[in-house]
Write a protein that holds these residues in place. Structure first.
Motif, short mmCIF file in Angstrom:
data_model
loop_
_atom_site.label_atom_id
_atom_site.label_comp_id
_atom_site.label_asym_id
_atom_site.label_seq_id
_atom_site.Cartn_x
_atom_site.Cartn_y
_atom_site.Cartn_z
N LEU A 140 4.93 -7.38 8.11
CA LEU A 140 3.80 -6.72 7.34
C LEU A 140 2.41 -7.71 7.72
CD1 LEU A 140 3.73 -4.86 4.07
CD2 LEU A 140 1.90 -6.66 4.38
N ALA A 141 2.59 -8.79 7.16
CA ALA A 141 1.44 -9.81 7.24
C ALA A 141 0.99 -9.91 8.76
CB ALA A 141 2.05 -11.36 6.88
N SER A 142 1.75 -10.01 9.80
CA SER A 142 1.64 -10.08 11.05
C SER A 142 0.55 -8.86 11.53
CB SER A 142 2.53 -10.37 12.08
OG SER A 142 2.21 -10.29 13.37
N ASP A 143 0.96 -7.54 11.08
CA ASP A 143 0.24 -6.44 11.55
C ASP A 143 -1.36 -6.29 10.96
OD1 ASP A 143 2.28 -5.79 13.01
OD2 ASP A 143 2.80 -3.99 12.05
N LEU A 144 -1.27 -6.85 9.63
CA LEU A 144 -2.39 -6.77 8.74
C LEU A 144 -3.24 -8.09 8.84
CD1 LEU A 144 -1.25 -5.18 5.65
CD2 LEU A 144 -2.28 -3.96 7.51
N GLY A 145 -2.75 -8.99 9.65
CA GLY A 145 -3.68 -10.30 9.91
C GLY A 145 -3.86 -11.09 8.72
N VAL A 146 -2.79 -11.20 7.78
CA VAL A 146 -2.94 -12.07 6.63
C VAL A 146 -1.68 -12.85 6.50
CG1 VAL A 146 -4.41 -10.47 5.32
CG2 VAL A 146 -1.72 -10.28 5.27
N PHE A 162 -5.42 -4.81 4.79
CA PHE A 162 -4.91 -5.25 3.50
C PHE A 162 -5.27 -4.97 1.98
CE2 PHE A 162 -4.44 -8.68 0.20
CZ PHE A 162 -2.92 -8.58 0.07
N TRP A 163 -6.56 -4.92 2.08
CA TRP A 163 -7.12 -4.61 0.81
C TRP A 163 -7.07 -3.10 0.45
CZ3 TRP A 163 -7.44 -8.19 -2.67
CH2 TRP A 163 -7.67 -9.25 -2.09
N GLN A 164 -6.83 -2.25 1.57
CA GLN A 164 -6.63 -0.82 1.31
C GLN A 164 -5.24 -0.76 0.76
OE1 GLN A 164 -7.54 0.84 5.14
NE2 GLN A 164 -9.59 1.44 4.69
N LEU A 165 -4.20 -1.47 1.62
CA LEU A 165 -3.03 -1.35 1.12
C LEU A 165 -2.54 -1.92 -0.39
CD1 LEU A 165 0.00 -0.51 1.77
CD2 LEU A 165 0.09 -3.16 2.70
N MET A 166 -3.69 -2.83 -0.73
CA MET A 166 -3.49 -3.32 -2.24
C MET A 166 -3.78 -2.56 -3.26
SD MET A 166 -2.78 -5.89 -4.05
CE MET A 166 -2.73 -7.34 -3.61
N VAL A 167 -4.87 -1.66 -2.94
CA VAL A 167 -5.40 -0.46 -3.88
C VAL A 167 -4.16 0.49 -3.97
CG1 VAL A 167 -7.02 1.52 -4.12
CG2 VAL A 167 -7.62 -0.89 -3.54
N LEU A 168 -3.60 0.95 -2.82
CA LEU A 168 -2.79 1.98 -2.85
C LEU A 168 -1.40 1.44 -3.62
CD1 LEU A 168 -3.04 3.40 0.87
CD2 LEU A 168 -3.58 4.66 -1.23
N ARG A 169 -1.29 0.26 -3.49
CA ARG A 169 0.19 -0.24 -4.14
C ARG A 169 -0.25 -0.43 -5.77
NH1 ARG A 169 4.26 0.36 -2.83
NH2 ARG A 169 5.40 -1.64 -3.73
N VAL A 170 -1.57 -0.69 -6.09
CA VAL A 170 -1.67 -0.51 -7.69
C VAL A 170 -1.76 0.87 -8.12
CG1 VAL A 170 -3.79 -0.90 -9.10
CG2 VAL A 170 -3.46 -2.58 -7.59
N LEU A 171 -1.96 2.07 -7.16
CA LEU A 171 -2.09 3.19 -7.74
C LEU A 171 -0.67 3.51 -7.90
CD1 LEU A 171 -4.58 5.09 -5.40
CD2 LEU A 171 -4.45 4.92 -7.91
N ALA A 172 0.32 3.27 -6.92
CA ALA A 172 1.89 3.53 -6.99
C ALA A 172 2.21 2.80 -8.27
CB ALA A 172 2.68 3.19 -5.87
N ALA A 173 1.96 1.82 -8.54
CA ALA A 173 2.56 1.02 -9.81
C ALA A 173 1.85 1.73 -10.78
CB ALA A 173 1.98 -0.47 -9.42
N GLY A 174 0.95 2.12 -10.90
CA GLY A 174 0.42 2.93 -12.02
C GLY A 174 1.09 4.25 -12.62
N ALA A 175 1.59 4.74 -11.39
CA ALA A 175 2.22 5.84 -11.57
C ALA A 175 3.73 5.48 -11.96
CB ALA A 175 2.68 6.56 -10.09
N ALA A 176 4.41 4.47 -11.34
CA ALA A 176 5.70 4.19 -11.87
C ALA A 176 5.48 3.45 -13.48
CB ALA A 176 6.07 2.59 -11.07
N ALA A 177 4.44 2.91 -13.72
CA ALA A 177 4.32 2.58 -15.11
C ALA A 177 3.97 3.66 -16.16
CB ALA A 177 2.90 1.62 -15.42
N ALA A 178 3.67 4.68 -15.81
CA ALA A 178 3.58 6.13 -16.56
C ALA A 178 4.91 6.76 -16.90
CB ALA A 178 2.60 6.98 -15.92
N CYS A 179 5.78 6.22 -15.88
CA CYS A 179 7.34 7.13 -15.93
C CYS A 179 8.24 6.23 -16.38
CB CYS A 179 7.55 7.65 -14.58
SG CYS A 179 6.79 8.92 -13.75
#
Length: 398
Positions: free
Chosen positions: A29-35, A91-108
């Motif tokens: 993942l890090a290699s593909d996203l350049g981080v 990477f930052w787009q992926l970070m935003v999406l991970r936060v959204l997914a985590a928020g959904a998990a936190a709700a459930c």
């Protein structure tokens, strides 16, 4: 076992595994996203932090919503976030999406743990909590290896696609038990919730849970280097050890819940603490004779993991007994304290490893576990005494 319990446990498994599944594919993942790999690792940190902070806040915000509405809405967000995560190149787009997914998990997640004792027969309440908790253990024992294997076949983006699919399956299962999920949240005022959640019994258990998991997860996080030095184990053998830990955790979670229903939460906790402390002491003593045969390490790993997850139903039962009208909210705080404990353990373990050696880990873990036991036993006893005195005083006044 009722079908609604299977549906909830599977959903918990999906939400928790989604946090850990990146761990096995960080280099790709890090290699593909350049981080860097350390930067990519912050995707896991962000997911965990959202659960720590978001679970209590979302639990308050959705307190009067039906469970079905919360589960369906959050599952849709979770599915879409994972599908989009498979397509991004930033990477930052992926970070935003991970936060959204985590928020959904936190709700459930808190609502799912609260629903289990609500629908369970009184004599099986803690046993059902233990079964739902196996979703967490399964995330580590089954979900992470599965995610790593899948990524080796289809790339790291395939992980996000498969977990979106698993979430859709979870929604189908939950919709199949929708009648049980139509129950609304706790219909009491926010002030009542806050009073219950700030009570000494609740704070005591949460503090004890954080400290205990800090010690236990310190060993789990750095178990690789410890096992390598303790028994000269290979990478494949350490993979076997993690599998043993996962199976033992599944057994411990279910058995601990059954024991709580029969003997009570306090009695169960004493057994769990005793097993964990004893195992850490044995680990510490045997380091003098390292390398130790692998069979001994396997046996100790089994007892250690069983004792850790044995305690989970007892902790949650004590919290529910302390705040029965705020089940979702108090279990949201328990989720936060669990992830806080993981963070504390990771930091403390890193410091211990840097200053000393892997062989110092069981000593540090035992020390934190002993502190957790003192917190729960001493503060819990003082709370019970003060409440009894207040009750006696009120009776004399009347």
């Amino acid at each position: 076992m009722p079908f609604w319990l299977i549906a909830i446990t599977f959903a918990v498994f999906v939400f928790y595994t989604d946090d850990y599944m990146i761990a096995g594919v960080l280099p790709e993942l890090a290699s593909d996203l350049g981080v860097s790999e350390s930067t990519a690792g912050q995707l896991v940190t962000a997911y965990s932090l959202v659960l720590v902070i978001g679970a209590p806040l979302i639990a308050f915000a959705s307190a009067r919503r039906t469970r079905l509405g919360v589960f369906v809405g959050a599952s849709v967000v979770f599915t879409v976030a994972n599908l989009l995560a498979a397509m991004v190149d930033s990477f930052w787009q992926l970070m935003v999406l991970r936060v959204l997914a985590a928020g959904a998990a936190a709700a459930c997640l808190p609502a799912m743990f609260a629903l289990a004792p609500t629908l369970a027969p009184p004599e099986k309440r803690s046993a059902y909590i233990g079964i739902v908790s196996t979703g967490i253990v399964g995330a580590l024992a089954i979900g992470v290896p599965f995610g790593t294997l899948w990524a080796s076949l289809f790339g790291w983006r395939g992980n996000f696609i498969v977990f979106a699919g698993l979430c859709v399956l979870s929604m189908v299962l939950l919709f199949g038990v929708r009648e049980q999920l139509r129950k609304p949240g706790e219909l009491v005022s926010a002030r009542t919730h806050l009073t219950a959640l700030s009570s000494r019994p609740v704070v005591t258990v949460l503090l004890g849970n954080t400290i205990l998991l800090g010690g236990a997860l310190m060993m789990f996080t750095y178990f690789g280097p410890f096992a390598a030095d303790f028994s000269n184990s290979s990478l494949r053998q350490r993979g076997l050890l993690f599998a043993v830990a996962g199976v033992a955790g599944l057994i411990g979670s279910i058995a601990g819940g059954i024991y709580v229903d029969k003997k009570g939460a306090s009695a169960a906790l004493r057994i769990g603490f005793a097993l964990f402390l004893g195992t850490m002491v044995v680990f510490a003593i045997l380091t003098v004779f390292a390398p130790i045969p692998l069979a001994v390490l396997v046996a100790l790993t089994l007892v250690w993991s069983l004792s850790l997850y044995w305690n989970a139903p007892a902790m949650q039962t004590m919290l529910l007994d302390s705040a029965p009208d705020s089940a979702t909210q108090v279990l949201a705080l328990n989720s936060s304290s669990t992830y806080l404990g993981v963070t504390v353990g990771s930091i403390a373990g890193g410091i211990t490893l840097a200053l000393f050696s892997p062989f110092a880990l069981p000593i540090a873990a035992a020390a934190l576990s002993a502190v957790a036991l003192l917190v729960i036993e001493v503060l819990g006893r003082r709370t019970a005494t003060s409440e009894r005195l207040a009750h006696d005083s009120a009776e004399r006044t009347t």
